[in-house]
Structure formats: C-alpha cells, structure tokens
Design a protein around this motif. Structure first.
Motif, PDB file in Angstrom:
ATOM      1  N   TYR A  18       0.854  -1.181   0.000  1.00  0.00           N
ATOM      2  CA  TYR A  18       0.000   0.000   0.000  1.00  0.00           C
ATOM      3  C   TYR A  18       0.894   1.237   0.000  1.00  0.00           C
ATOM      4  CZ  TYR A  18      -3.724  -3.169   1.563  1.00  0.00           C
ATOM      5  OH  TYR A  18      -4.630  -4.191   1.653  1.00  0.00           O
ATOM      6  N   CYS A  58       2.252  -4.313   8.574  1.00  0.00           N
ATOM      7  CA  CYS A  58       1.091  -4.764   9.340  1.00  0.00           C
ATOM      8  C   CYS A  58       0.928  -6.267   9.147  1.00  0.00           C
ATOM      9  CB  CYS A  58      -0.172  -4.028   8.897  1.00  0.00           C
ATOM     10  SG  CYS A  58      -1.665  -4.629   9.740  1.00  0.00           S
ATOM     11  N   ARG A  60      -1.503  -9.142   9.763  1.00  0.00           N
ATOM     12  CA  ARG A  60      -2.945  -9.212  10.018  1.00  0.00           C
ATOM     13  C   ARG A  60      -3.400 -10.677   9.917  1.00  0.00           C
ATOM     14  NH1 ARG A  60      -4.479  -5.748   6.397  1.00  0.00           N
ATOM     15  NH2 ARG A  60      -4.389  -3.948   7.803  1.00  0.00           N
ATOM     16  N   GLU A  69      -4.047  -7.671  14.641  1.00  0.00           N
ATOM     17  CA  GLU A  69      -3.026  -6.947  13.874  1.00  0.00           C
ATOM     18  C   GLU A  69      -1.820  -6.642  14.744  1.00  0.00           C
ATOM     19  OE1 GLU A  69      -5.569  -4.297  10.632  1.00  0.00           O
ATOM     20  OE2 GLU A  69      -4.732  -3.339  12.427  1.00  0.00           O
ATOM     21  N   TRP A  71       1.420  -3.924  14.168  1.00  0.00           N
ATOM     22  CA  TRP A  71       2.053  -2.917  13.321  1.00  0.00           C
ATOM     23  C   TRP A  71       3.458  -2.650  13.849  1.00  0.00           C
ATOM     24  CZ3 TRP A  71       0.288  -0.246   8.999  1.00  0.00           C
ATOM     25  CH2 TRP A  71      -1.070  -0.416   8.662  1.00  0.00           C
ATOM     26  N   LEU A  84      -0.453   5.773  13.917  1.00  0.00           N
ATOM     27  CA  LEU A  84      -1.350   5.164  12.931  1.00  0.00           C
ATOM     28  C   LEU A  84      -2.360   6.172  12.424  1.00  0.00           C
ATOM     29  CD1 LEU A  84      -2.192   1.595  14.331  1.00  0.00           C
ATOM     30  CD2 LEU A  84      -1.109   2.131  12.145  1.00  0.00           C
ATOM     31  N   GLN A  85      -2.897   6.956  13.367  1.00  0.00           N
ATOM     32  CA  GLN A  85      -3.914   7.943  12.995  1.00  0.00           C
ATOM     33  C   GLN A  85      -3.289   9.132  12.277  1.00  0.00           C
ATOM     34  OE1 GLN A  85      -6.227   9.298  16.304  1.00  0.00           O
ATOM     35  NE2 GLN A  85      -7.542  10.606  15.068  1.00  0.00           N
ATOM     36  N   ARG A  90      -4.026   3.297   7.687  1.00  0.00           N
ATOM     37  CA  ARG A  90      -5.096   2.388   7.259  1.00  0.00           C
ATOM     38  C   ARG A  90      -5.833   2.916   6.026  1.00  0.00           C
ATOM     39  NH1 ARG A  90      -5.783   1.458  13.070  1.00  0.00           N
ATOM     40  NH2 ARG A  90      -5.315  -0.743  13.521  1.00  0.00           N
ATOM     41  N   GLU A  91      -5.514   4.155   5.622  1.00  0.00           N
ATOM     42  CA  GLU A  91      -6.192   4.744   4.471  1.00  0.00           C
ATOM     43  C   GLU A  91      -5.355   4.651   3.193  1.00  0.00           C
ATOM     44  OE1 GLU A  91      -7.257   8.730   5.472  1.00  0.00           O
ATOM     45  OE2 GLU A  91      -8.046   8.152   7.452  1.00  0.00           O
TER      46      GLU A  91
END
Length: 350
Positions: A18, A58, A60, A69, A71, A84-85, A90-91
């Motif tokens: 990703y 990650c 999973r 998960e 990370w 992460l945020q 995750r996006e």
C-alpha cells in the motif's frame, strides 16, 4: 525457524503493498514550510532536500471472525495508535509493487518481527486468513537557509510528508525558539525580538548590547556609553561634561555653573573619619595641612586641603587610592592650577 516469503505464500499468507498519497515535490515542501517564517529584510529557501519511501508493516490475521493486527516500523518498533492515525496508515491505497527494494519487503518484515512471526502465523484450520501489508510512507529530510543581506543561517528539518511541520529556528544568542528572524549589522541572524537599533548610530545590534542613556533617554550601543563619575549612571560619552574643579566626567544633570555636585558638597572632616585615615596613610604629607574637606562619588574621593594661604585639591580613586587629578591654588582666589602627573610627588612634598 522464521518462515520465508515462499513459506508464507505456501501457508496462504497474502502479501500486499500500500502507499499513502502525499506531497512529493520541492514546491510542495516549500509551500508547507516557508509560510511559517518571517524574515525581516531577507528570505528563506531550500538549501537541499531528499525523500525516501519507508515501510510500515502490518501483520494481520483473521480467524473465527476475529481480526488481530501487529504494526511495526522499519526499525522493528511498535507503531503507536497516535502515529497510525496521524499518518492515516489504514487509508493507504493498494499498489501492484513496492516503490523501491532493498531486501524483499516481505522477508524484511518477517525478519524484523523475529520469533513473533512464527507464533503469529501458526494456525489450525482453513478458515484462517493471513496477510502481510507493507504500507509505504514518504519521509523527507533537508535544510532551510535564511538569508538577510550577506548573512546566512541554516536549519535542518525532517519528518513524514504527511505530518511535516516547519521547525523553529533556535536563536544562537538567546537560545529561544522563534519563527521571526532578523539580522544584526555584524552578520548574526537572531530572534527578531533580540535585535534592536541604536538610536544614535542606527546600527542593529542585540538588544542586550543596548543601554539607555540616563541623560537623553536614548537606547544606544554599549560602546557609545560611559559612566558618570558621581552617580555611576550610564551616559552617552558625547554628553558627559567635565567639572571645572575636579575635572571628572559627569552627567550634565550633576553640574551647576560648571561645578559638579561633589565639589559643591564638600564637607569638613577630621583624622577620625575612616576615609581621611585611608588618605593620610597613602599620602602622609597631607597631615601638614590645617583643614580638610571631603566628598565621595561612586568612584573617587574629592579632597580639598587648606593652609593659611594655599589650597590643594586631590581626586583619588576609591579602590586603588591612585591620584586621578591634582591641582593647587590660593585661598584668596577661586581658580585652580592643574598639576601635571610628573609633578605630583614634588607638589605633595611641599
């Protein structure tokens, strides 16, 4: 042993890549950083930068309806929920292949996780779904250069493009962080609040090098200041006046008709006065005079010795008892005759 990429694939582990959509040009970096700074009479520009896509991994596992998960970053450190945020990991969107290779990212990920990988990917049953997600994020490091006239100063920066913020400039004079910069005339780039202008010369200097003249009220560079012999107050050297009697440089505020307040305020003293005792110990011949009057300032003693016809004036350093000025006169006259330093010993012996 830790499973290899091939073994993971045989175990049914899905390996995917990703990447975050994020800025990646010099103009975007400049637009992110430059507006934070105010550079008086100058500018800020990039003196160099480079960026690299760095992986987050990650691991999973989905089993019996539960998703687990782990990370980690590329230094085998856990990734915090806050990071992460902030990086919106995750996006990220799927990409067919990684943007760059060192080791195989999957092998690298498994190596970093070490023994945890074996336990994490061990499973029973065909309903378990396993995945390694490599999320690539852009990391940048570089140097900003501030230029004001011929003066320059550099500031390093680094961070994730997703969260990159302008770092503060640490003023080399005050140690304070700032985003507002100015330069002194001698070529130092400082916090703008630490730079002031001399009201006489117009030069820009550090504010700690400015002194307020007690007579004019102007803030001026230290090298233009001297101190009133009477009060010890800072006065512009060009404003100091010489007392017509003791010849000490004093503030105009201390003068009346050309005579300083010390010479106007001489008080009769005796040998019992500790100050007079010090002077007699240093200059024993003063004991031949019949009458003494004394005043003291921040730095000197002013002594007037009188006889039947003659008078003597001494200005003596309070700390060293060194003669700063010597004059003679007649008691029937107001004027004084200055004695040259080479004649001090001869006059005092008379």
């Amino acid at each position: 042993m830790i499973p290899t990429t091939l073994e993971l694939l045989e175990l049914g582990v899905r390996v995917v890549h990703y990447q975050r959509e994020q800025p990646g040009s010099v103009s975007e970096v400049a637009a992110r950083l430059f507006p934070a700074y105010q550079v008086e009479g100058g500018r800020v520009y990039l003196a160099g930068c480079r960026w690299v896509d760095r992986p987050f991994f990650c691991f999973r596992k989905q089993q019996n309806g539960q998703v687990e998960e782990i990370w980690i970053n590329d230094h085998s450190e856990p990734v915090s929920p806050e990071q992460l945020q902030q990086l919106a990991l995750r996006e990220a969107r799927p990409i067919p292949r990684p943007p760059q290779y060192a080791l195989s990212p999957m092998d690298q990920a498994v190596s970093l996780l070490q023994e945890q990988a074996k336990a994490f990917f061990s499973h029973n049953g065909h309903e378990t779904h396993l995945e390694i997600a490599t999320v690539w994020c852009r990391f940048i490091e570089g140097k900003l250069r501030f230029s004001i006239g011929s003066a320059t100063a550099d500031l390093s920066f680094s961070g994730w493009m997703q969260t990159l913020q302008a770092p503060p400039y640490i003023c080399p004079y005050t140690g304070r962080p700032t985003y507002h910069l100015a330069a002194t005339d001698d070529g130092r780039i400082l916090d703008a609040s630490a730079v002031g202008r001399c009201e006489v010369s117009g030069r820009r200097v550090p504010v700690d090098d400015l002194v307020r003249c007690s007579w004019t009220g102007k803030r001026v560079a230290k090298e233009l200041i001297d101190f009133c012999s009477l009060s010890g107050q800072a006065v512009l050297r060009t404003e100091l006046c010489s007392c017509s009697i003791c010849h000490q440089k004093v503030s105009p505020a201390a003068l009346q008709h050309g005579i300083c307040s010390a010479c106007r305020g001489l008080q009769t003293v005796s040998k019992a006065d500790p100050r007079m005792a010090r002077l007699l110990a240093e200059y024993p011949t003063l004991d031949r005079w019949h009458h003494w009057q004394l005043a003291e300032t921040q730095s000197v003693y002013v002594l007037r010795a009188s006889g039947l016809w003659k008078k003597l004036l001494l200005v003596v350093d309070k700390e060293t008892l060194e003669l700063r000025h010597l004059a003679t006169g007649n008691r029937l006259q107001t004027r004084w005759r200055t004695v040259e330093p080479g004649q001090y010993s001869f006059v005092l012996r008379e």
